[in-house]
Design a protein around this motif. Structure first.
Motif, PDB file in Angstrom:
ATOM      1  N   PRO A  78       0.812  -1.219   0.000  1.00 36.17           N
ATOM      2  CA  PRO A  78       0.000   0.000   0.000  1.00 36.17           C
ATOM      3  C   PRO A  78       0.844   1.267   0.000  1.00 36.17           C
ATOM      4  CG  PRO A  78      -0.074  -1.066   2.152  1.00 36.17           C
ATOM      5  CD  PRO A  78       0.609  -2.027   1.223  1.00 36.17           C
ATOM      6  N   GLU A  79       0.438   2.201  -0.830  1.00 37.56           N
ATOM      7  CA  GLU A  79       1.117   3.500  -0.900  1.00 37.56           C
ATOM      8  C   GLU A  79       0.555   4.486   0.122  1.00 37.56           C
ATOM      9  OE1 GLU A  79       1.951   4.591  -5.339  1.00 37.56           O
ATOM     10  OE2 GLU A  79      -0.018   3.619  -5.224  1.00 37.56           O
ATOM     11  N   ALA A  80      -0.631   4.188   0.645  1.00 41.86           N
ATOM     12  CA  ALA A  80      -1.292   5.117   1.560  1.00 41.86           C
ATOM     13  C   ALA A  80      -2.328   4.364   2.379  1.00 41.86           C
ATOM     14  CB  ALA A  80      -1.960   6.254   0.783  1.00 41.86           C
ATOM     15  N   VAL A  81      -2.846   5.049   3.374  1.00 38.97           N
ATOM     16  CA  VAL A  81      -3.950   4.539   4.190  1.00 38.97           C
ATOM     17  C   VAL A  81      -5.174   5.395   3.907  1.00 38.97           C
ATOM     18  CG1 VAL A  81      -4.836   4.205   6.528  1.00 38.97           C
ATOM     19  CG2 VAL A  81      -2.435   3.721   6.027  1.00 38.97           C
ATOM     20  N   CYS A  82      -6.301   4.747   3.679  1.00 38.39           N
ATOM     21  CA  CYS A  82      -7.592   5.438   3.596  1.00 38.39           C
ATOM     22  C   CYS A  82      -8.329   5.175   4.898  1.00 38.39           C
ATOM     23  CB  CYS A  82      -8.399   4.947   2.402  1.00 38.39           C
ATOM     24  SG  CYS A  82     -10.084   5.620   2.340  1.00 38.39           S
ATOM     25  N   LEU A  94       2.947   6.023   6.229  1.00 37.74           N
ATOM     26  CA  LEU A  94       2.167   6.170   5.004  1.00 37.74           C
ATOM     27  C   LEU A  94       1.284   7.407   5.072  1.00 37.74           C
ATOM     28  CD1 LEU A  94       1.005   2.473   4.398  1.00 37.74           C
ATOM     29  CD2 LEU A  94       2.788   3.728   3.155  1.00 37.74           C
ATOM     30  N   PRO A  95       1.115   8.101   3.961  1.00 41.07           N
ATOM     31  CA  PRO A  95       0.168   9.227   3.948  1.00 41.07           C
ATOM     32  C   PRO A  95      -1.252   8.722   4.209  1.00 41.07           C
ATOM     33  CG  PRO A  95       0.916   8.720   1.717  1.00 41.07           C
ATOM     34  CD  PRO A  95       1.755   7.900   2.645  1.00 41.07           C
ATOM     35  N   LEU A 139      -5.665   9.028  -6.222  1.00 39.92           N
ATOM     36  CA  LEU A 139      -4.777  10.111  -6.639  1.00 39.92           C
ATOM     37  C   LEU A 139      -4.332  10.966  -5.453  1.00 39.92           C
ATOM     38  CD1 LEU A 139      -6.471  11.225  -9.991  1.00 39.92           C
ATOM     39  CD2 LEU A 139      -4.382   9.885  -9.687  1.00 39.92           C
ATOM     40  N   LEU A 140      -5.238  11.290  -4.559  1.00 38.56           N
ATOM     41  CA  LEU A 140      -4.853  12.088  -3.396  1.00 38.56           C
ATOM     42  C   LEU A 140      -3.838  11.339  -2.540  1.00 38.56           C
ATOM     43  CD1 LEU A 140      -8.257  13.682  -2.278  1.00 38.56           C
ATOM     44  CD2 LEU A 140      -6.365  14.782  -3.486  1.00 38.56           C
ATOM     45  N   GLY A 141      -4.024  10.020  -2.385  1.00 42.40           N
ATOM     46  CA  GLY A 141      -3.090   9.238  -1.591  1.00 42.40           C
ATOM     47  C   GLY A 141      -1.698   9.188  -2.200  1.00 42.40           C
ATOM     48  N   GLN A 142      -1.627   9.383  -3.512  1.00 39.01           N
ATOM     49  CA  GLN A 142      -0.323   9.416  -4.195  1.00 39.01           C
ATOM     50  C   GLN A 142       0.236  10.829  -4.263  1.00 39.01           C
ATOM     51  OE1 GLN A 142      -1.614   7.703  -7.959  1.00 39.01           O
ATOM     52  NE2 GLN A 142      -0.638   5.753  -7.435  1.00 39.01           N
ATOM     53  N   GLY A 143      -0.459  11.793  -3.662  1.00 37.77           N
ATOM     54  CA  GLY A 143       0.009  13.166  -3.704  1.00 37.77           C
ATOM     55  C   GLY A 143      -0.253  13.840  -5.027  1.00 37.77           C
ATOM     56  N   ARG A 144      -1.219  13.312  -5.790  1.00 38.64           N
ATOM     57  CA  ARG A 144      -1.559  13.873  -7.099  1.00 38.64           C
ATOM     58  C   ARG A 144      -2.915  14.571  -7.024  1.00 38.64           C
ATOM     59  NH1 ARG A 144      -1.426   8.562 -10.504  1.00 38.64           N
ATOM     60  NH2 ARG A 144      -1.855   9.939 -12.276  1.00 38.64           N
TER      61      ARG A 144
END
Length: 316
Positions: free
Chosen positions: A81-85, A149-150, A306-311
């Motif tokens: 995982p690149e981020a946590v939701c 993680l973001p 996209l937000l989790g990837q900083g985009r």
């Protein structure tokens, strides 16, 4: 002027509305809270779509000051995982829990590859404001403290309110959310104008319903100037995370999303408001049967991803 739902709402959405209403007897408005929860849980079970094959979940607890907060963690197999939701469920602060939005969270996990954590915050009237907010804030602080993680905050209806309230509270912190996705949120807008009048008698949620839930959540006390209760009451909209709000056109709450995004943009932040044509409050449960809802759910998952990837999503 009232909206003409015979024109705005298509046949697929009407079928969803009728199926939902079939679980609610004519006297449901007079039900106790316990009875309302039973009806709501029965309805959610009937709409449950199962998990994607690649997703599994595990239940855990977060230790708060004087109680434990149940959470459910979703992981996608063979995914880093690149981020946590962090997900806060809807239900008017009165109904709902880990099971009511179980398949929604699993599908967000599958679509994004992110770790999704659903929070079973305390409900009113047993636990009045700010109990639900404090649980969601504690969940965010816990997740931010144990992972680099973001974090993207996401929630529908009442959960959208809670996500925004957490964002307002922790902005400026080293580990503030990287973004937030609010799905048909109620954010404390004025109930005597705009969509609260135009869609006062909307299918699935009326303006009277919103007042009822606010009364129960607040225990009869007027919390309307508290940004933890009504994020639109915050005089300062600077420093908030990148925000996507996805509202339903046929919903008294739709203007809350519009005004919220306008306030963020005016303060120099990034915000997108999508007002989904012809959709109604609670349409997440229609994502497998209603074409408009399916498309909207894809936009929601794209925004989280996209937000989790900083985009920045731009236009969804």
């Amino acid at each position: 002027m009232s909206a003409d739902y015979s024109v705005l709402i298509d046949a697929e959405t009407w079928a969803f509305i009728e199926r939902t209403n079939s679980f609610y007897p004519p006297d449901a408005v007079d039900y106790t809270v316990a009875q309302q929860r039973d009806v709501y849980n029965t309805m959610c079970k009937a709409f449950f779509a199962g998990y994607p094959e690649s997703v599994s979940s595990a239940d855990r607890f977060i230790d708060a000051r004087d109680h434990k907060i149940p959470i459910r963690i979703y992981e996608k197999r063979d995914s880093d995982p690149e981020a946590v939701c962090l997900y806060f469920h809807g239900g008017g602060f009165v109904v709902g829990g880990l099971d009511s939005h179980d398949d929604v969270c699993a599908e967000i996990c599958e679509a994004t590859g992110f770790r999704v954590i659903s929070v079973d915050y305390r409900l009113a009237p047993e636990h009045l404001h700010p109990a639900s907010f404090r649980d969601c804030l504690a969940a965010f602080e816990h997740v931010a403290s144990i992972s680099e993680l973001p974090v993207v905050l996401c929630g529908d209806s009442a959960g959208g309110n809670l996500a925004a309230a957490v964002s307002h509270t922790v902005r400026g912190d080293d580990r503030q959310p990287i973004g937030q996705v609010l799905i048909y949120p109620g954010l404390g807008g004025a109930t005597d104008r705009g969509s609260y009048l135009t869609h006062a008698q909307a299918p699935m949620l009326t303006t009277r319903d919103t007042l009822y839930y606010a009364e129960i959540r607040g225990g009869g006390f007027n919390w309307s100037t508290d940004p933890r209760f009504a994020p639109l009451a915050d005089p300062d909209f600077s420093g908030l995370p990148d925000t996507v709000v996805i509202s339903a056109e046929c919903d008294p709450l739709s203007d809350d999303g519009r005004h919220y995004c306008q306030r963020i943009s005016a303060a120099g932040g990034k915000a997108i408001w999508n007002n989904e044509p012809g959709l109604v409050h609670g349409y997440l449960r229609a994502r497998h049967t209603v074409t408009r809802a399916r498309s909207s759910f894809r936009r929601i998952c794209t925004a989280v991803h996209l937000l989790g990837q900083g985009r920045w999503p731009g236009q969804l």
